[in-house]
Design a protein around this motif. Structure first.
Motif, mmCIF file in Angstrom:
data_model
loop_
_atom_site.group_PDB
_atom_site.id
_atom_site.type_symbol
_atom_site.label_atom_id
_atom_site.label_comp_id
_atom_site.label_asym_id
_atom_site.label_seq_id
_atom_site.Cartn_x
_atom_site.Cartn_y
_atom_site.Cartn_z
ATOM 1 N N UNK A 43 -7.423 5.457 1.657
ATOM 2 C CA UNK A 43 -6.369 5.760 0.686
ATOM 3 C C UNK A 43 -5.842 7.170 0.865
ATOM 4 N N UNK A 44 -5.830 7.919 -0.205
ATOM 5 C CA UNK A 44 -5.289 9.287 -0.153
ATOM 6 C C UNK A 44 -6.325 10.311 0.287
ATOM 7 N N UNK A 45 -7.552 9.871 0.563
ATOM 8 C CA UNK A 45 -8.528 10.752 1.202
ATOM 9 C C UNK A 45 -9.466 11.532 0.309
ATOM 10 N N UNK A 46 -9.596 11.176 -0.950
ATOM 11 C CA UNK A 46 -10.480 11.959 -1.816
ATOM 12 C C UNK A 46 -11.935 11.887 -1.351
ATOM 13 N N UNK A 47 -12.407 10.716 -0.968
ATOM 14 C CA UNK A 47 -13.767 10.612 -0.439
ATOM 15 C C UNK A 47 -13.853 11.248 0.944
ATOM 16 N N UNK A 48 -12.833 11.055 1.759
ATOM 17 C CA UNK A 48 -12.824 11.625 3.107
ATOM 18 C C UNK A 48 -12.994 13.137 3.055
ATOM 19 N N UNK A 49 -12.304 13.771 2.123
ATOM 20 C CA UNK A 49 -12.419 15.225 1.973
ATOM 21 C C UNK A 49 -13.829 15.634 1.568
ATOM 22 N N UNK B 162 -21.138 15.239 11.114
ATOM 23 C CA UNK B 162 -20.685 15.766 12.413
ATOM 24 C C UNK B 162 -19.208 15.474 12.651
ATOM 25 N N UNK B 163 -18.789 14.281 12.270
ATOM 26 C CA UNK B 163 -17.386 13.901 12.411
ATOM 27 C C UNK B 163 -17.046 12.923 11.296
ATOM 28 N N UNK B 164 -15.862 13.063 10.753
ATOM 29 C CA UNK B 164 -15.397 12.176 9.691
ATOM 30 C C UNK B 164 -13.992 11.717 10.055
ATOM 31 N N UNK B 165 -13.780 10.404 9.973
ATOM 32 C CA UNK B 165 -12.458 9.841 10.221
ATOM 33 C C UNK B 165 -12.118 8.927 9.058
ATOM 34 N N UNK B 166 -10.843 8.803 8.780
ATOM 35 C CA UNK B 166 -10.376 7.908 7.748
ATOM 36 C C UNK B 166 -9.391 6.913 8.320
ATOM 37 N N UNK B 167 -9.417 5.696 7.808
ATOM 38 C CA UNK B 167 -8.447 4.677 8.191
ATOM 39 C C UNK B 167 -7.856 4.077 6.932
ATOM 40 N N UNK B 168 -6.553 3.918 6.928
ATOM 41 C CA UNK B 168 -5.872 3.217 5.859
ATOM 42 C C UNK B 168 -4.606 2.601 6.440
ATOM 43 N N UNK B 169 -4.234 1.399 6.010
ATOM 44 C CA UNK B 169 -3.011 0.795 6.535
ATOM 45 C C UNK B 169 -1.743 1.505 6.080
ATOM 46 N N UNK B 170 -1.837 2.325 5.042
ATOM 47 C CA UNK B 170 -0.663 2.997 4.502
ATOM 48 C C UNK B 170 -0.467 4.380 5.123
ATOM 49 N N UNK B 171 0.585 4.519 5.900
ATOM 50 C CA UNK B 171 0.901 5.821 6.489
ATOM 51 C C UNK B 171 1.225 6.842 5.391
ATOM 52 N N UNK B 172 1.833 6.385 4.302
ATOM 53 C CA UNK B 172 2.139 7.309 3.204
ATOM 54 C C UNK B 172 0.868 7.846 2.547
ATOM 55 N N UNK B 173 -0.129 6.978 2.403
ATOM 56 C CA UNK B 173 -1.401 7.436 1.841
ATOM 57 C C UNK B 173 -2.048 8.471 2.745
ATOM 58 N N UNK B 174 -2.000 8.239 4.042
ATOM 59 C CA UNK B 174 -2.620 9.160 4.999
ATOM 60 C C UNK B 174 -1.957 10.534 5.003
ATOM 61 N N UNK B 175 -0.673 10.577 4.714
ATOM 62 C CA UNK B 175 0.005 11.882 4.650
ATOM 63 C C UNK B 175 -0.558 12.684 3.510
ATOM 64 N N UNK C 161 0.831 -1.205 0.000
ATOM 65 C CA UNK C 161 0.000 0.000 0.000
ATOM 66 C C UNK C 161 0.868 1.259 0.000
ATOM 67 N N UNK C 162 1.936 1.243 0.781
ATOM 68 C CA UNK C 162 2.833 2.406 0.830
ATOM 69 C C UNK C 162 3.469 2.668 -0.535
ATOM 70 N N UNK C 163 3.895 1.615 -1.225
ATOM 71 C CA UNK C 163 4.500 1.798 -2.546
ATOM 72 C C UNK C 163 3.484 2.337 -3.554
ATOM 73 N N UNK C 164 2.245 1.970 -3.401
ATOM 74 C CA UNK C 164 1.183 2.376 -4.316
ATOM 75 C C UNK C 164 0.712 3.807 -4.048
ATOM 76 N N UNK C 165 0.958 4.317 -2.844
ATOM 77 C CA UNK C 165 0.434 5.624 -2.430
ATOM 78 C C UNK C 165 0.866 6.752 -3.356
ATOM 79 N N UNK C 166 2.104 6.717 -3.819
ATOM 80 C CA UNK C 166 2.632 7.799 -4.646
ATOM 81 C C UNK C 166 1.911 7.933 -5.986
#
Length: 88
Positions: free
Chosen positions: A62-68, A75-88, A12-17
């Motif tokens: 993932x990279x947060x397009x839906x999260x945004x 009221x509150x929105x949270x995102x979870x992804x196993x890839x720390x690079x995607x979350x950045x 997942x981290x390699x795919x994030x970029x």
């Protein structure tokens, strides 16, 4: 188990970029942009009875397009992804 999980997270981290470009390419045949599908997911939540007073978890965000898109509409929105690079 730990080694296997770290290997999967590494994928997942390699795919994030390149995720945004790969996602756009994967939906290109539909004639729609990735944003169309994010909006469709939001519309599905409304049809299922979601209300702005609720909290929402974007699991596998993932990279947060839906999260945004969800942010500011609930009221509150949270995102979870196993890839720390995607979350950045």
């Amino acid at each position: 188990m730990t080694l296997e999980r770290s290997t999967e997270v590494g994928k997942f981290d390699r795919y994030a970029q390149s995720y945004s470009q790969a996602h756009a390419a994967s939906v290109r045949a539909s004639g729609e942009a990735p944003e169309f599908f994010a909006q469709h997911k939001l519309d599905c939540l409304w049809r299922q009875g979601a209300t702005p007073a609720q909290s929402v978890l974007d699991y596998g965000c993932g990279t947060g397009s839906l999260t945004q898109l969800l942010a500011g509409r609930f009221a509150a929105v949270a995102g979870y992804d196993p890839s720390a690079l995607s979350l950045r």
